[in-house]
Design a protein around this motif. Structure first.
Motif, PDB file in Angstrom:
ATOM      1  N   ASP A 226      78.873 -74.455   2.081  1.00 48.29           N
ATOM      2  CA  ASP A 226      79.430 -73.606   3.134  1.00 48.29           C
ATOM      3  C   ASP A 226      79.066 -74.117   4.519  1.00 48.29           C
ATOM      4  OD1 ASP A 226      80.651 -71.918   1.334  1.00 48.29           O
ATOM      5  OD2 ASP A 226      78.957 -70.531   1.228  1.00 48.29           O
ATOM      6  N   GLU A 227      77.850 -74.623   4.671  1.00 48.78           N
ATOM      7  CA  GLU A 227      77.424 -75.136   5.975  1.00 48.78           C
ATOM      8  C   GLU A 227      78.170 -76.416   6.331  1.00 48.78           C
ATOM      9  OE1 GLU A 227      73.213 -75.563   6.083  1.00 48.78           O
ATOM     10  OE2 GLU A 227      72.821 -73.426   5.754  1.00 48.78           O
ATOM     11  N   VAL A 228      78.359 -77.291   5.346  1.00 54.95           N
ATOM     12  CA  VAL A 228      79.080 -78.541   5.610  1.00 54.95           C
ATOM     13  C   VAL A 228      80.512 -78.240   6.035  1.00 54.95           C
ATOM     14  CG1 VAL A 228      79.982 -80.664   4.580  1.00 54.95           C
ATOM     15  CG2 VAL A 228      77.634 -79.952   4.104  1.00 54.95           C
ATOM     16  N   PHE A 229      81.147 -77.279   5.377  1.00 54.47           N
ATOM     17  CA  PHE A 229      82.529 -76.952   5.725  1.00 54.47           C
ATOM     18  C   PHE A 229      82.631 -76.208   7.056  1.00 54.47           C
ATOM     19  CE2 PHE A 229      83.766 -78.030   1.392  1.00 54.47           C
ATOM     20  CZ  PHE A 229      85.060 -78.509   1.579  1.00 54.47           C
ATOM     21  N   SER A 230      81.680 -75.343   7.342  1.00 53.23           N
ATOM     22  CA  SER A 230      81.778 -74.539   8.567  1.00 53.23           C
ATOM     23  C   SER A 230      81.212 -75.242   9.787  1.00 53.23           C
ATOM     24  CB  SER A 230      81.068 -73.196   8.376  1.00 53.23           C
ATOM     25  OG  SER A 230      79.689 -73.396   8.125  1.00 53.23           O
ATOM     26  N   SER A 231      80.157 -76.051   9.589  1.00 56.46           N
ATOM     27  CA  SER A 231      79.510 -76.705  10.739  1.00 56.46           C
ATOM     28  C   SER A 231      79.097 -78.125  10.381  1.00 56.46           C
ATOM     29  CB  SER A 231      78.281 -75.898  11.180  1.00 56.46           C
ATOM     30  OG  SER A 231      78.614 -74.578  11.495  1.00 56.46           O
ATOM     31  N   PRO A 232      80.060 -79.013  10.126  1.00 60.35           N
ATOM     32  CA  PRO A 232      79.701 -80.389   9.777  1.00 60.35           C
ATOM     33  C   PRO A 232      78.974 -81.069  10.933  1.00 60.35           C
ATOM     34  CG  PRO A 232      82.059 -80.218  10.250  1.00 60.35           C
ATOM     35  CD  PRO A 232      81.527 -78.822  10.219  1.00 60.35           C
ATOM     36  N   SER A 233      77.884 -81.760  10.612  1.00 63.22           N
ATOM     37  CA  SER A 233      77.071 -82.360  11.667  1.00 63.22           C
ATOM     38  C   SER A 233      77.451 -83.795  11.969  1.00 63.22           C
ATOM     39  CB  SER A 233      75.581 -82.295  11.282  1.00 63.22           C
ATOM     40  OG  SER A 233      75.347 -83.015  10.079  1.00 63.22           O
TER      41      SER A 233
END
Length: 246
Positions: A226-233
């Motif tokens: 979910d973090e990769v999809f919502s806030s990719p760094s």
């Protein structure tokens, strides 16, 4: 916190002067579905082949429940007996029946007797909905049915880890969701850990707990799905997600 099932440490792989994997480092925890994504040629399939010892890493190591399976003197056959593989192209024996495809490894690799192997195969074919087709040959089956048989075969040695290399990309879109739902149900019911390669980000978003993003043989981003999809760094991850049709 879940214990690590697979730990890849500073893994590199070269074919001659061609470097395919460069210092790859990540961990797969028990019960997780970890998806590896990236463009063609990024090293995804080679990474899976190194994890399953179908390729020998040039440098680095792979730990399975803390034991270095790449160490000199380790037994790759004993390790592979604990890992199920599901391939994009099914890799069934075309001259064998469905039942024989699912008993061959049990009989000739794990040396089970015929009746024990048959019982195990029938139980797994029942789980994937293919028990009525045990006497059929692969040429008589649809793509989705072939993949169900391949999944049953992967479950035969009662693995704790299943490695799937693009398992739905050769299937019709209408069948893909059936196979994905089957895999997710089996992972939950059998408490499986999965490493899953896919170039289809909608598939990845649906099934992944963790995502590893590969580019030019390296993992450039790894984290909660979910973090990769919502806030990719990483800029490359941002570019991949931006390319998905809305």
């Amino acid at each position: 916190m879940s214990e690590p099932v697979i730990e890849v440490r500073h893994l590199s792989k070269s074919f001659g002067t061609h470097v395919v994997l460069r210092d790859v480092d990540f961990t797969v925890n028990a019960g997780d579905v970890t998806c590896i994504i990236g463009a063609s040629g990024s090293g995804k399939s080679t990474l899976l082949r190194c994890i399953n010892l179908l390729e020998t890493p040039t440098n680095g190591k792979v730990l399975f429940h803390g034991s270095d399976i790449t160490a000199k003197g380790s037994d790759p056959c004993a390790y592979r007996a604990k890992v199920g593989m599901v391939f994009q192209s099914f890799n069934l024996f075309n001259n064998m029946t469905v039942l024989d495809n699912c008993t061959a490894g049990l009989r000739y690799v794990l040396h089970q007797d015929k009746e024990t192997a048959k019982k195990t195969a029938l139980e797994n074919l029942e789980k994937v909905g293919m028990a009525p087709y045990i006497h059929a040959k692969p040429r008589q089956l649809s793509g989705g049915q072939k993949q169900r048989v391949a999944i049953a075969r992967a479950l035969a040695p009662e693995p704790r880890l299943v490695i799937a290399d693009e398992p739905v990309s050769a299937l019709d879109v209408s069948i893909q969701s059936q196979i994905l739902n089957l895999l997710m149900t089996l992972a939950r019911d059998l408490n499986l850990t999965m490493i899953f390669i896919s170039h289809d980000l909608s598939v990845v978003h649906y099934i992944a707990d963790r995502i590893a993003v590969m580019r030019k043989g390296r993992i450039v981003e790894y984290g909660d799905a979910d973090e990769v999809f919502s806030s990719p760094s990483h800029e490359y991850t941002q570019t991949l997600l931006a390319a998905v049709p809305r």
